[in-house]
Design an enzyme around this catalytic site. Structure first.
Site, PDB file in Angstrom:
ATOM      1  N   LEU A   2       0.855  -1.189   0.000  1.00  0.00           N
ATOM      2  CA  LEU A   2       0.000   0.000   0.000  1.00  0.00           C
ATOM      3  C   LEU A   2       0.887   1.233   0.000  1.00  0.00           C
ATOM      4  O   LEU A   2       1.784   1.353   0.838  1.00  0.00           O
ATOM      5  CB  LEU A   2      -0.908   0.027   1.233  1.00  0.00           C
ATOM      6  N   HIS A   3       0.630   2.152  -0.936  1.00  0.00           N
ATOM      7  CA  HIS A   3       1.412   3.390  -0.932  1.00  0.00           C
ATOM      8  C   HIS A   3       0.668   4.585  -1.513  1.00  0.00           C
ATOM      9  O   HIS A   3       1.133   5.709  -1.400  1.00  0.00           O
ATOM     10  CB  HIS A   3       2.715   3.197  -1.727  1.00  0.00           C
ATOM     11  N   ARG A   4      -0.510   4.384  -2.109  1.00  0.00           N
ATOM     12  CA  ARG A   4      -1.245   5.491  -2.708  1.00  0.00           C
ATOM     13  C   ARG A   4      -1.627   6.513  -1.640  1.00  0.00           C
ATOM     14  O   ARG A   4      -2.103   6.127  -0.562  1.00  0.00           O
ATOM     15  CB  ARG A   4      -2.517   4.984  -3.379  1.00  0.00           C
TER      16      ARG A   4
END
Length: 346
Positions: free
Chosen positions: A192-194
């Site tokens: 997850l990085h958005r």
């Protein structure tokens, strides 16, 4: 991952062609950038702009300022840009104003979501590019609907799959999961990085809570992007002991984890494609995707961000895994087609 096979293909088809590799420095973490040069056998960059951090506007502006003298020194026949990051947009804008022809690899992808910075980058880069090299039929359709002449469009396939296929023997031999005490198909891989998922404390808490619940039954391996780690620490998000937070990995180790995962949970663009080729079930935690072909012809499924929606989708895909199928031209020869088109286009 996209540049490496293209440079090899051009060198093979036109040994006398001069290639200059420019690394903007946008991906500044050593584990997130330099490691790919090493793992993929890329030559060291000829030019390194050293730009990292900052807002989208400041980063784009600093890349433009750093790239302009580089372009003036080399005056290439073509500038080749890939993907949808700020570096792609910045360098394409400089080349456009300097009269240098631009080839955009991975052109035509659209999410229809202008709140995504990448969507703006994609649309503007395509608008100023002379040659649009697309990975799939939907990309061709998007460009023609926007009025791009057919002679500027060439469907070449997915160049990132070239790197994957070339690396597959080493990926298969790595078996990185064993170093974590796990077995094949016994764990979930999560990334997850958005900003929409990790910068909102409430959403980050929801998604990690869902991962915690999944981890109570199945181990979750979570290579943590620097951005995400900072948010987890600042918000003190509770992490179940079943979730294994690890540092970002090199290409071979990460792809080994992906290949042997039971299910992948991600908000990444590239992971949607790689899981499709590998036939691994993928849940993409986003309201939309610029890669719809991975849903229509692959193993990907969109999941609207939230704890309940993610848990429901996870249970469903666990009970009903998607069929394994791969889009056409995702065959390891996209770079060869890119080189052929570039070298033949005046």
């Amino acid at each position: 991952m996209k540049i490496a096979p293209i440079m090899r293909a051009i060198a093979k088809q036109a040994p006398d062609a001069q290639q200059t590799l420019v690394h903007t420095g946008q991906h500044f973490d050593e584990r997130m950038s330099d490691v790919f040069f090493r793992d993929l056998g890329l030559p060291k960059p000829d030019e390194h702009l050293g730009v990292s951090g900052g807002s989208h506007a400041s980063q784009t502006a600093r890349i433009m300022l750093g790239f302009e003298p580089v372009l003036d020194r080399h005056r290439p026949d073509w500038l080749v840009v890939v993907g949808d990051v700020n570096s792609t947009l910045a360098c394409a804008l400089v080349a456009s104003k300097s009269g240098v022809k631009i080839a955009h690899v991975e052109a035509g992808l659209r999410s229809r979501d202008n709140t995504m910075p990448e969507e703006i980058n994609r649309k503007v880069t395509d608008a100023v590019s002379d040659l649009l090299l697309t990975p799939s039929p939907d990309a061709d359709a998007n460009l023609t609907a926007e009025g791009v002449p057919l002679e500027r469009i060439a469907r070449v396939g997915n160049v990132m799959i070239d790197s994957l296929i070339r690396a597959l023997p080493k990926i298969e031999a790595t078996e990185y999961y064993r170093s974590l005490g796990l077995t094949d198909q016994s764990y979930v891989l999560a990334t997850l990085h958005r900003p929409s998922n990790v910068d909102d404390p409430a959403m980050l808490s929801e998604l990690v809570s869902a991962l915690n619940e999944i981890a109570s039954r199945t181990p979750v391996v979570f290579p943590v992007h620097p951005r995400t780690r900072a948010r987890l620490e600042s918000e003190q998000v509770p992490i179940n002991e079943g979730i294994r937070l690890i540092d970002p990995l090199g290409y071979f180790d990460f792809m080994s984890l992906m290949r042997s995962a039971k299910i992948v949970i991600t908000d990444s663009g590239g992971v949607q494609e790689e899981t499709t080729y590998l036939g691994v079930s993928c849940l993409t935690v986003r309201p939309n995707t610029e890669r719809p072909i991975t849903i229509e012809e692959g193993t990907n499924r969109l999941v609207r961000p939230g704890k309940g929606t993610l848990l429901a989708a996870y249970s469903d895909v666990e009970a009903h895994p998607p069929l394994k199928q791969c889009p056409t031209l995702w065959d390891g020869k996209a770079a060869e087609r890119i080189a052929e088109v570039l070298l033949a286009t005046k």
